[in-house]
Each structure stands twice: as structure tokens, then as C-alpha cells.
Write a protein that holds these residues in place. Structure first.
Motif, PDB file in Angstrom:
ATOM      1  N   PRO A 307       0.764  -1.210  -0.021  1.00  0.00           N
ATOM      2  CA  PRO A 307      -0.081   0.195   0.002  1.00  0.00           C
ATOM      3  C   PRO A 307       0.903   1.422  -0.029  1.00  0.00           C
ATOM      4  N   GLY A 308       0.174   2.428  -0.457  1.00  0.00           N
ATOM      5  CA  GLY A 308       0.946   3.765  -0.283  1.00  0.00           C
ATOM      6  C   GLY A 308       2.037   3.815  -0.943  1.00  0.00           C
ATOM      7  N   MET A 309       3.290   4.121  -0.546  1.00  0.00           N
ATOM      8  CA  MET A 309       4.489   4.195  -1.198  1.00  0.00           C
ATOM      9  C   MET A 309       5.047   2.914  -1.675  1.00  0.00           C
ATOM     10  N   LEU A 310       4.619   1.736  -1.063  1.00  0.00           N
ATOM     11  CA  LEU A 310       5.104   0.371  -1.575  1.00  0.00           C
ATOM     12  C   LEU A 310       4.189  -0.096  -2.862  1.00  0.00           C
ATOM     13  N   SER A 311       3.292   0.846  -3.372  1.00  0.00           N
ATOM     14  CA  SER A 311       2.747   0.519  -4.478  1.00  0.00           C
ATOM     15  C   SER A 311       3.431   0.990  -5.679  1.00  0.00           C
ATOM     16  N   VAL A 312       4.535   1.730  -5.500  1.00  0.00           N
ATOM     17  CA  VAL A 312       5.275   2.055  -6.556  1.00  0.00           C
ATOM     18  C   VAL A 312       6.429   1.179  -6.760  1.00  0.00           C
ATOM     19  N   PRO A 313       6.541   0.483  -8.181  1.00  0.00           N
ATOM     20  CA  PRO A 313       7.520  -0.559  -8.229  1.00  0.00           C
ATOM     21  C   PRO A 313       8.900  -0.275  -8.302  1.00  0.00           C
ATOM     22  N   LEU A 314       9.844  -1.177  -8.370  1.00  0.00           N
ATOM     23  CA  LEU A 314      11.199  -0.934  -8.807  1.00  0.00           C
ATOM     24  C   LEU A 314      11.120  -1.316 -10.451  1.00  0.00           C
ATOM     25  N   PRO A 315      11.329  -0.196 -11.105  1.00  0.00           N
ATOM     26  CA  PRO A 315      10.986  -0.728 -12.712  1.00  0.00           C
ATOM     27  C   PRO A 315      12.197  -1.179 -13.412  1.00  0.00           C
ATOM     28  N   VAL A 316      12.906  -2.194 -12.658  1.00  0.00           N
ATOM     29  CA  VAL A 316      14.247  -2.740 -13.382  1.00  0.00           C
ATOM     30  C   VAL A 316      13.830  -3.877 -13.796  1.00  0.00           C
ATOM     31  N   GLU A 317      14.096  -3.932 -15.273  1.00  0.00           N
ATOM     32  CA  GLU A 317      13.666  -5.521 -15.736  1.00  0.00           C
ATOM     33  C   GLU A 317      14.978  -5.981 -16.344  1.00  0.00           C
ATOM     34  N   ARG A 318      14.908  -7.271 -16.847  1.00  0.00           N
ATOM     35  CA  ARG A 318      16.166  -7.876 -17.516  1.00  0.00           C
ATOM     36  C   ARG A 318      15.838  -7.775 -18.898  1.00  0.00           C
ATOM     37  N   ARG A 319      16.725  -7.053 -19.577  1.00  0.00           N
ATOM     38  CA  ARG A 319      16.764  -6.953 -21.189  1.00  0.00           C
ATOM     39  C   ARG A 319      18.098  -7.587 -21.901  1.00  0.00           C
ATOM     40  N   LYS A 320      17.938  -8.282 -22.810  1.00  0.00           N
ATOM     41  CA  LYS A 320      19.125  -8.907 -23.510  1.00  0.00           C
ATOM     42  C   LYS A 320      19.528  -8.199 -24.705  1.00  0.00           C
ATOM     43  N   ARG A 321      21.073  -8.286 -24.834  1.00  0.00           N
ATOM     44  CA  ARG A 321      21.798  -7.464 -25.872  1.00  0.00           C
ATOM     45  C   ARG A 321      22.576  -8.377 -26.511  1.00  0.00           C
ATOM     46  N   TYR A 322      23.013  -8.231 -27.639  1.00  0.00           N
ATOM     47  CA  TYR A 322      23.914  -8.948 -28.204  1.00  0.00           C
ATOM     48  C   TYR A 322      25.067  -8.435 -28.671  1.00  0.00           C
ATOM     49  N   VAL A 323      26.520  -8.823 -28.563  1.00  0.00           N
ATOM     50  CA  VAL A 323      27.565  -8.395 -28.938  1.00  0.00           C
ATOM     51  C   VAL A 323      28.192  -9.222 -30.013  1.00  0.00           C
ATOM     52  N   TYR A 324      28.404  -8.698 -31.215  1.00  0.00           N
ATOM     53  CA  TYR A 324      29.176  -9.568 -32.193  1.00  0.00           C
ATOM     54  C   TYR A 324      30.625  -9.254 -32.193  1.00  0.00           C
ATOM     55  N   CYS A 325      31.432 -10.139 -32.734  1.00  0.00           N
ATOM     56  CA  CYS A 325      32.816 -10.294 -33.041  1.00  0.00           C
ATOM     57  C   CYS A 325      33.046 -10.674 -34.491  1.00  0.00           C
ATOM     58  N   PHE A 326      33.601  -9.666 -35.234  1.00  0.00           N
ATOM     59  CA  PHE A 326      33.684  -9.976 -36.552  1.00  0.00           C
ATOM     60  C   PHE A 326      35.050  -9.628 -37.148  1.00  0.00           C
ATOM     61  N   ASP A 327      35.498 -10.035 -38.212  1.00  0.00           N
ATOM     62  CA  ASP A 327      36.723  -9.714 -39.219  1.00  0.00           C
ATOM     63  C   ASP A 327      36.314  -8.968 -40.213  1.00  0.00           C
ATOM     64  N   CYS A 328      37.297  -8.060 -40.494  1.00  0.00           N
ATOM     65  CA  CYS A 328      37.476  -7.314 -41.793  1.00  0.00           C
ATOM     66  C   CYS A 328      38.185  -7.648 -42.765  1.00  0.00           C
ATOM     67  N   GLN A 329      37.878  -8.079 -43.737  1.00  0.00           N
ATOM     68  CA  GLN A 329      38.462  -8.667 -44.920  1.00  0.00           C
ATOM     69  C   GLN A 329      39.544  -7.770 -45.616  1.00  0.00           C
TER      70      GLN A 329
END
Length: 484
Positions: A307-329
Motif C-alpha cells: 500500500p501507499g509508497m510501496l505501491s510504486v514498483p522498482l522498474p528494473v527489468e532484464r533485457r538481452k543485448r547482443y555483442v558480435y565479434c567480426f573480422d574485416c577482410q
């Protein structure tokens, strides 16, 4: 000195014995006379202090504590930095601190799966100041932690590009960064082409290049160094998962908006160990620094469901990100190439020798990938990342992906900036999470800030008040402008 330490331990043990298991029958060891327990604790501490540092840390980690002064949920860069600065300010016997980390290998930890960047190119003063301290922290690593402390920093800087639409904001950001102590230079279209001949600047209006205190480093090495420093000062690391809190009525605490005499505070943390055993720890303060899991941990404390102040959630979520390793010819950008961020958000940098690079692009809200695992979508590179890279660097038309990895962000869905400081309802709960990809570089400053707030009663060196939980309650987001 001995009498002072004896008094502190005596008071702590007496308080602990009075509060242990008030709803259950006390076990034998909890019925020992406080004086005998105090002598026992002192004897153990004296024996422990005589052992080598590494052996002492190992022994401490194998003892599950019944009571601590501060428990930190999350043992990666942010949590370990908080532990280090708390112990650094109080000394090895100043506070009893336990860090709860569910993955001792850090295999899926956001810290070690990041690209380890450090920059001051932000639009908010708080973020600039925190990253400036991050640079100073890295510069003084050996002084703090010994000659073997090395994170293999590459000082090539960041290059932020802007289109005609974002050029003025880039200029305004660069001016603020310089005023606060960053060292950078703004280059126009011609200046960029002269300095970086490998770049297509047709649709680029300007770029900001960091000349000092910017680059990238080994995030695993930084985590290891800070964690080791915290352990050598007496911090205990426990492999386990936070699964619940025990609450306690506190008639002596009055909170605005809460009926007097009905306040319910946090008293104990329940931890599930790797063998399935369930244990609990009493604490004076608890700090949630659990990265992408912080939102779920906060729910255990009724944040977002009460209730009250405790009704406000902590808006931290898990989000996935990709990192690519590539060669330049072909002959691509050289060894002194900065970490380059296109105005679309696509980035790349060199990764060692031999024409190898890493890069990526955060997906749009409509493209957010499933977070059930860290599997990488290679079609995302072909369809979204590669076309932008090839446009900006013509030599990248011939790149070939060598490998890739996925990692999790502790994404703050409210404004993509850190939530730092005390919770407005709980008198003994602090938050340090939601950094949305900037946590590794800001971890030293966050650790120092939380330590200051707990021990000194407020932020001392960098005022992070605007990054507190209160902004969620009054709906005042702290957005970065033209910053990824």
C-alpha cells in the motif's frame, strides 16, 4: 583498544541474543550467556586475523552468519564496489558485511558480459561526474590494490557521431562535459574525414571525440580486483539466492502517510543455498544491487505490491543485448580507432590485433528479444547491424562474424538511468540498480556514494539525490539527451 572492542562486541552480542527467533524456541547456541559468546567471538577473530589474507577470506566465506550489519544482494561490480567502500571507510573490524551472490562463477553476470566501456559523454552532470571518478579509480588501481591490479585499459576514447538533427545537442553536451572536467574535441564533417579517412561522413554533421579518460577495459579483471579488495578487508561472500524477507512491526518509527504504530520494517533476509538449504540473516541495512534481478528482489520486500509508497514498483527489468565479434577482410579502421557510436546507436571498436572488431545495436522496443536464455540472434546482425556498419565504414562490406555473445542489462524502464540511494518507505533499505548498460563504468562512484550515504548521512562527493527512488513517485524522469 581492547576494552573498546570488547564493549562493541558485547553490545552487539547482547542485542543479537535479545532479537533472535522471537517466535521460536531458541537453539542451544542461542542460549549461551552473552559474555561467553563475546569471548568466543573475540577468540575466533584473533585466530582469524593471524591467518594469511586468502586463507582468512576462504574461512569467512564458509561460515554462514546469523547477523550482519549490512547485507548486499548482488556481488558483481556494483555490489562488490559498495562492500569495498564501506569496508575501506570503516576498516577491517568496522562493519560486518555479507554479500549474497547466487552465481559464484559470474557466468551470466552483466558485469563480465559487458564490453567494458568508459566515457564521460553524457548529458546529465551526475553521469559525467560518476564516470570521471570511474576514470580516476582505474588510474589509481595499483595504489589501492597492489602492483598486480590491472584491467588492461585501452585509452582510445569514444567517438559520438551526430546527424544534422542532433548536432546542436552534441555541441551542448560537449560543452557541459568540458566544464565538468572531461577532455574532448568536437569535429565537423571535414575534420572527421581528415582524422578518420575510413569513415563515410556524407550524412554526419559532427562528432565528439574523447581525448582523455575514455576507452575500454577488461570488466572481469575489474570485478576480480574489487571483490578481492572487499574480501581482504573482511567482507563475506555467500553463494546463495535471496528468496524472501522477514518483516517486523516497528512502533518507534514514524513515516509520512503511514498510520502511527503500523509501520512494518525489514528485519531478516531469507537465503536459499546451492544445496537447497534455507537460512536467514538479520541485518541493520540491506542493499539491493542485484542487476537485472533487482526488480524481482524488490517485490520480495513488497515494493510494487504493498500500500501507499510501496505501491510504486522498482522498474528494473532484464533485457538481452547482443555483442558480435567480426573480422574485416579489407583494410579497416586502425589500432588507434576509438569506440565509435553512430547516431543510430550502432557501435563498434577494435578488439585486439588482426583486423578483429566487436559491435552491436540495442534493439527497438518492438524488437526486444526473449530473455529466457542468452542465445544470440545472428539474423539480427545481418538485417539490422551490418547495413549500418557497412554504410558508415565501407571496408565493413566484407566483414564476417567470427563469434558472438549475449548479456543482460539491468534496464530501468522508467528513464534508463541508475536508481541510487535509500528507499523512501524502509528506513534500512538502499537501492543501487537500473544502470541500463552503464553500471560497470559507474560502479566505483556508486559504491562510494552508497557508503557515504550510510556512514555519513548523505552524499558527500557527488550529489546523486536526483537519481533517488523519489523521482519515480513524483514522476520526474532523468532522461539522457542524444546519448546511448
Amino acid at each position: 583498544m581492547f576494552s573498546t572492542r570488547f564493549t562493541v562486541f558485547f553490545r552487539k552480542v547482547v542485542l543479537t541474543n535479545k532479537r533472535l527467533f522471537h517466535n521460536t524456541k531458541p537453539r542451544y547456541e542461542e542460549r549461551i550467556h552473552p559474555l561467553r559468546r563475546t569471548i568466543k567471538v573475540l577468540t575466533q577473530d584473533i585466530k582469524l586475523a593471524a591467518k594469511p589474507r586468502e586463507e582468512r577470506a576462504a574461512i569467512i566465506s564458509n561460515i554462514f552468519p546469523r547477523h550482519v550489519d549490512i547485507v548486499i544482494i548482488g556481488g558483481a561490480a556494483v555490489g562488490s564496489s559498495i562492500a569495498y567502500f564501506l569496508k575501506h571507510k570503516t576498516g577491517i573490524n568496522g562493519l560486518r558485511i555479507a554479500v549474497i551472490e547466487k552465481d559464484a562463477t559470474y557466468g551470466k553476470c552483466s558485469t563480465v558480459l559487458s564490453v567494458g566501456g568508459l566515457r564521460q559523454q553524457f548529458s546529465l552532470p551526475e553521469n559525467i561526474h560518476m564516470s570521471l571518478f570511474g576514470a580516476e579509480f582505474l588510474r589509481t588501481l595499483k595504489k589501492r590494490f597492489g602492483d598486480d591490479a590491472d584491467v588492461y585499459f585501452t585509452p582510445n576514447g569514444y567517438l559520438m557521431l551526430a546527424s544534422e538533427h542532433g548536432a546542436q545537442q552534441l555541441l551542448d553536451n560537449a560543452k557541459l562535459q568540458t566544464q565538468l572536467g572531461a577532455v574532448n574535441v568536437v569535429l565537423g564533417k571535414e575534420g572527421l574525414k581528415e582524422r578518420f579517412p575510413w569513415m563515410d561522413v556524407t550524412d554526419v554533421e559532427a562528432g565528439c571525440l574523447g581525448l582523455e579518460k575514455e576507452g575500454w577495459f577488461d570488466p572481469w579483471a575489474l570485478l576480480h580486483i574489487i571483490k578481492r579488495g572487499a574480501q581482504e578487508l573482511g567482507t563475506q561472500y555467500i553463494t546463495g539466492e535471496a528468496v524472501g524477507f522477514t518483516f517486523k512491526d516497528r512502533e518507534d518509527i514514524v513515516v509520512d502517510g503511514v498510520l502511527e504504530g503500523t509501520y512494518e520494517g525489514l528485519d531478516e533476509l531469507t537465503v536459499k543455498l546451492p544445496d537447497g538449504d534455507i537460512k536467514s540473516i538479520k541485518f541493520a541495512y540491506c542493499i539491493i544491487a542485484a542487476g537485472p534481478e533487482s526488480g524481482e528482489v524488490a517485490k520480495l520486500a513488497k515494493i510494487g505490491t504493498g500500500p501507499g509508497m510501496l505501491s510504486v514498483p522498482l522498474p528494473v527489468e532484464r533485457r538481452k543485448r547482443y555483442v558480435y565479434c567480426f573480422d574485416c577482410q579489407e583494410e579497416g579502421p586502425g589500432l588507434n580507432t576509438p569506440l565509435t557510436i553512430d547516431y543510430t546507436g550502432t557501435y563498434f571498436r577494435r578488439d585486439g590485433l588482426g583486423g578483429c572488431y566487436i559491435g552491436g545495436l540495442s534493439p527497438s522496443p518492438e524488437e526486444e528479444p526473449d530473455t529466457k536464455d542468452l542465445e544470440v540472434d545472428h539474423e539480427y546482425f545481418n538485417e539490422r547491424v551490418w547495413p549500418i556498419l557497412a554504410k558508415r565504414v565501407p571496408a565493413f562490406n566484407t566483414i564476417k562474424v567470427r563469434s558472438s555473445w549475449g548479456g543482460y542489462y539491468d534496464y530501468n524502464a522508467f528513464d534508463e538511468n541508475g536508481i541510487i540511494g535509500p528507499h523512501p518507505y524502509y528506513h534500512n533499505l538502499y537501492l543501487a540498480t537500473g544502470f541500463s548498460g552503464h553500471g560497470i563504468q559507474q560502479s566505483p562512484a556508486v559504491g562510494r556514494a552508497i557508503a557515504e550515504h550510510i556512514l555519513d548521512g548523505g552524499f558527500q562527493t557527488i550529489d546523486l539525490t536526483r537519481f533517488g527512488f523519489d523521482r519515480l513517485m513524483v514522476h520526474k524522469p532523468m532522461f539522457e539527451v542524444c546519448i546511448v
